[in-house]
Enzyme design. Sequence first.
Site, PDB file in Angstrom:
ATOM      1  N   GLY A  59       0.811  -1.211   0.000  1.00  0.00           N
ATOM      2  CA  GLY A  59       0.000   0.000   0.000  1.00  0.00           C
ATOM      3  C   GLY A  59       0.843   1.259   0.000  1.00  0.00           C
ATOM      4  O   GLY A  59       1.969   1.267   0.498  1.00  0.00           O
ATOM      5  N   ARG A 120       0.577  -5.924  -4.597  1.00  0.00           N
ATOM      6  CA  ARG A 120       0.832  -6.729  -3.401  1.00  0.00           C
ATOM      7  C   ARG A 120       1.264  -8.156  -3.754  1.00  0.00           C
ATOM      8  O   ARG A 120       0.976  -9.096  -3.022  1.00  0.00           O
ATOM      9  CB  ARG A 120      -0.412  -6.766  -2.510  1.00  0.00           C
ATOM     10  CG  ARG A 120      -0.765  -5.416  -1.895  1.00  0.00           C
ATOM     11  CD  ARG A 120      -1.907  -5.533  -0.902  1.00  0.00           C
ATOM     12  NE  ARG A 120      -2.239  -4.263  -0.290  1.00  0.00           N
ATOM     13  CZ  ARG A 120      -1.627  -3.758   0.784  1.00  0.00           C
ATOM     14  NH1 ARG A 120      -0.645  -4.430   1.353  1.00  0.00           N
ATOM     15  NH2 ARG A 120      -1.992  -2.596   1.283  1.00  0.00           N
ATOM     16  N   ASP A 151       5.875  -7.355   4.857  1.00  0.00           N
ATOM     17  CA  ASP A 151       5.758  -8.443   3.888  1.00  0.00           C
ATOM     18  C   ASP A 151       6.654  -8.187   2.676  1.00  0.00           C
ATOM     19  O   ASP A 151       7.234  -9.119   2.113  1.00  0.00           O
ATOM     20  CB  ASP A 151       4.302  -8.613   3.446  1.00  0.00           C
ATOM     21  CG  ASP A 151       3.465  -9.363   4.478  1.00  0.00           C
ATOM     22  OD1 ASP A 151       3.977 -10.331   5.065  1.00  0.00           O
ATOM     23  OD2 ASP A 151       2.308  -8.976   4.708  1.00  0.00           O
ATOM     24  N   LYS A 175       8.698   1.056   4.683  1.00  0.00           N
ATOM     25  CA  LYS A 175       7.497   1.835   4.389  1.00  0.00           C
ATOM     26  C   LYS A 175       6.280   1.166   5.004  1.00  0.00           C
ATOM     27  O   LYS A 175       6.053  -0.013   4.794  1.00  0.00           O
ATOM     28  CB  LYS A 175       7.318   1.925   2.867  1.00  0.00           C
ATOM     29  CG  LYS A 175       6.044   2.599   2.380  1.00  0.00           C
ATOM     30  CD  LYS A 175       4.792   1.732   2.304  1.00  0.00           C
ATOM     31  CE  LYS A 175       4.943   0.406   1.664  1.00  0.00           C
ATOM     32  NZ  LYS A 175       3.664  -0.400   1.779  1.00  0.00           N
ATOM     33  N   THR A 176       5.508   1.866   5.798  1.00  0.00           N
ATOM     34  CA  THR A 176       4.157   1.454   6.172  1.00  0.00           C
ATOM     35  C   THR A 176       3.562   2.509   7.087  1.00  0.00           C
ATOM     36  O   THR A 176       4.212   2.943   8.043  1.00  0.00           O
ATOM     37  CB  THR A 176       4.094   0.081   6.873  1.00  0.00           C
ATOM     38  OG1 THR A 176       2.773  -0.126   7.388  1.00  0.00           O
ATOM     39  CG2 THR A 176       5.076  -0.038   8.019  1.00  0.00           C
ATOM     40  N   ILE A 177       2.344   2.924   6.796  1.00  0.00           N
ATOM     41  CA  ILE A 177       1.698   3.893   7.679  1.00  0.00           C
ATOM     42  C   ILE A 177       1.327   3.251   9.007  1.00  0.00           C
ATOM     43  O   ILE A 177       1.080   3.950   9.993  1.00  0.00           O
ATOM     44  CB  ILE A 177       0.448   4.527   7.028  1.00  0.00           C
ATOM     45  CG1 ILE A 177      -0.661   3.492   6.825  1.00  0.00           C
ATOM     46  CG2 ILE A 177       0.796   5.234   5.739  1.00  0.00           C
ATOM     47  CD1 ILE A 177      -2.008   4.098   6.489  1.00  0.00           C
ATOM     48  N   ASP A 178       1.286   1.911   9.061  1.00  0.00           N
ATOM     49  CA  ASP A 178       0.906   1.222  10.299  1.00  0.00           C
ATOM     50  C   ASP A 178       1.898   1.463  11.427  1.00  0.00           C
ATOM     51  O   ASP A 178       1.570   1.281  12.597  1.00  0.00           O
ATOM     52  CB  ASP A 178       0.782  -0.281  10.063  1.00  0.00           C
ATOM     53  CG  ASP A 178      -0.395  -0.643   9.173  1.00  0.00           C
ATOM     54  OD1 ASP A 178      -1.171   0.265   8.821  1.00  0.00           O
ATOM     55  OD2 ASP A 178      -0.533  -1.826   8.815  1.00  0.00           O
ATOM     56  N   TYR A 217     -24.912  11.960  19.001  1.00  0.00           N
ATOM     57  CA  TYR A 217     -24.246  10.952  18.173  1.00  0.00           C
ATOM     58  C   TYR A 217     -22.965  10.413  18.823  1.00  0.00           C
ATOM     59  O   TYR A 217     -22.173  11.140  19.411  1.00  0.00           O
ATOM     60  CB  TYR A 217     -23.903  11.462  16.766  1.00  0.00           C
ATOM     61  CG  TYR A 217     -25.087  11.930  15.965  1.00  0.00           C
ATOM     62  CD1 TYR A 217     -26.318  11.266  16.041  1.00  0.00           C
ATOM     63  CD2 TYR A 217     -24.987  13.043  15.136  1.00  0.00           C
ATOM     64  CE1 TYR A 217     -27.408  11.706  15.305  1.00  0.00           C
ATOM     65  CE2 TYR A 217     -26.072  13.486  14.393  1.00  0.00           C
ATOM     66  CZ  TYR A 217     -27.283  12.814  14.489  1.00  0.00           C
ATOM     67  OH  TYR A 217     -28.364  13.255  13.768  1.00  0.00           O
ATOM     68  N   MET A 224      -6.807   2.413  10.256  1.00  0.00           N
ATOM     69  CA  MET A 224      -5.913   1.416   9.680  1.00  0.00           C
ATOM     70  C   MET A 224      -4.863   0.977  10.695  1.00  0.00           C
ATOM     71  O   MET A 224      -4.469   1.727  11.573  1.00  0.00           O
ATOM     72  CB  MET A 224      -5.228   1.961   8.425  1.00  0.00           C
ATOM     73  CG  MET A 224      -5.956   1.624   7.147  1.00  0.00           C
ATOM     74  SD  MET A 224      -4.970   1.925   5.673  1.00  0.00           S
ATOM     75  CE  MET A 224      -6.114   1.281   4.439  1.00  0.00           C
ATOM     76  N   GLY A 225      -4.398  -0.227  10.507  1.00  0.00           N
ATOM     77  CA  GLY A 225      -3.414  -0.818  11.408  1.00  0.00           C
ATOM     78  C   GLY A 225      -3.807  -2.247  11.676  1.00  0.00           C
ATOM     79  O   GLY A 225      -4.524  -2.541  12.630  1.00  0.00           O
ATOM     80  N   ARG A 226      -3.362  -3.152  10.811  1.00  0.00           N
ATOM     81  CA  ARG A 226      -3.834  -4.525  10.871  1.00  0.00           C
ATOM     82  C   ARG A 226      -3.405  -5.231  12.152  1.00  0.00           C
ATOM     83  O   ARG A 226      -4.222  -5.717  12.929  1.00  0.00           O
ATOM     84  CB  ARG A 226      -3.316  -5.304   9.654  1.00  0.00           C
ATOM     85  CG  ARG A 226      -3.731  -6.740   9.716  1.00  0.00           C
ATOM     86  CD  ARG A 226      -3.199  -7.629   8.645  1.00  0.00           C
ATOM     87  NE  ARG A 226      -3.704  -8.954   8.935  1.00  0.00           N
ATOM     88  CZ  ARG A 226      -4.878  -9.397   8.556  1.00  0.00           C
ATOM     89  NH1 ARG A 226      -5.658  -8.643   7.841  1.00  0.00           N
ATOM     90  NH2 ARG A 226      -5.292 -10.603   8.901  1.00  0.00           N
ATOM     91  N   ARG A 386      -3.286   7.496   3.271  1.00  0.00           N
ATOM     92  CA  ARG A 386      -2.160   6.788   2.650  1.00  0.00           C
ATOM     93  C   ARG A 386      -1.460   7.597   1.565  1.00  0.00           C
ATOM     94  O   ARG A 386      -0.263   7.430   1.348  1.00  0.00           O
ATOM     95  CB  ARG A 386      -2.630   5.462   2.041  1.00  0.00           C
ATOM     96  CG  ARG A 386      -3.188   4.480   3.031  1.00  0.00           C
ATOM     97  CD  ARG A 386      -3.239   3.079   2.487  1.00  0.00           C
ATOM     98  NE  ARG A 386      -3.817   2.966   1.159  1.00  0.00           N
ATOM     99  CZ  ARG A 386      -3.952   1.812   0.506  1.00  0.00           C
ATOM    100  NH1 ARG A 386      -3.541   0.695   1.070  1.00  0.00           N
ATOM    101  NH2 ARG A 386      -4.493   1.775  -0.694  1.00  0.00           N
TER     102      ARG A 386
END
Length: 458
Positions: A59, A120, A151, A175-178, A217, A224-226, A386
Amino acid sequence: MNQAHCLSFIEQPFPSKLNPKIQSLFGSLKQNSFALLESTPQPFQTTTSKRLAVCFSGGPAPGGHNVIVAIAKLCENHHNLFGVMGGFGGLIKGQLKPLTLTDCESYYNIGGFDLLKTDRTKLTKQAHYDAIKQVVKQHQLDAIIIIGGDDSQTNAIFLADALAELSCSVIGVPKTIDGDLRYPPYLPISFGFYSACDVYIELINNLIRDTQSIQKYWHFVKLMGRTSGHITHYVGTKTKADLFFLGEYLAKDSMTLSDLVKHIGDFILKSTHNKKPYGVICIPEGLLEWLPDIKQLINGLHLDPAIGDSAMAFSSLSATNKTILQQFPAYIQNQLLLERDAHGNIQLSRLETERLLIDLVKHYLAEQDPNFSFHGIPHFYGYEGRCTHPNSFDANFCTQLGHIAGSLALNGYTGYMAGIDPTHNPNQAYGIPIAQLLTHETRNNNTVVVVKKTTVLN
């Protein structure tokens, strides 16, 4: 760190030792038991022109284009640079194009990965490696630089071993925003994390301001963040969300889904009693995988991503797991039985956890008080962050990482990932041995070797 020339490196001991079982997988990279430390004061001088390729993988993350611009600057007038179009899939197909600094400069400080595109693709077959070897021979490549997450770096280290016989280096850029690629003191964070979080913080602050304005409300926000809760932790803290949950802590406390629903429901009841019938609740994308009862169910789903047969997946479940699955609303059952991604993961971005929690909390509140008024609104913030433009931190960070990665490649090193601590030690570049970051992990009920993710607790 002078970015006008190629860096040189010296060796220093790496704090961990490679697992012997993992070490046995690599024939050519056993010597990578040390980190590379930028040396001073003499820059490395390349005497021959080299041919480098650079590839996005996975991603997008803010700042990726700056990495490529930095590599192009290093190659300008002396080395040849090629861009791989479409990630590892494009590399397998030989989709390379020449890249000059002029081609790249207009993308500097621009978000996205659209200069080269990405995918991917997972390198799982010998045919993949054989095809890439032919591409290396055809283009006479001396090095391939892989810009990607855990990965992708797993792909990179196995590819480095496969290409050693051709004297073609493979270098990684984290690289990863996570935010789950971090190895202090060599690398405090992966690039893109802070830029993406800035977007989520703005969006959630807008929701908070809206609830304070209209006084109603409950917004349930999935971020995000698996595997890790780094994004939720950082964003939840910065925005002072009413509640935010980290899967790591829920697992540590053995909290089940029903425990979580009760906790949220009781909080809403108390908040409403205190004249605040509104708020924002943040959860990570991978929340359900951390809950022990749901994790048991997910681990029991035998779904080959090439098959996509939900009936087969259901039939493979134990009686206990079938009971757990059937307690979910139909839309969650269907989403759990969707095809997995190329890495064997359930596609959590498609799993409407935020909607599920709203439905379950609503049911719980009705049991406590049939007249209780509750209105939950679901949100998923991920793709919005992202491809944003990199903030100043990531813009500079990525430029440094690109310069380090290019220098490692031109030095002829292989199986290393670029590293630097831009806040505490911005003038010290590192080469991190990727093999030292590997661990065993269970995916799709198979034990595989992958680069280890870092969670909030480690």
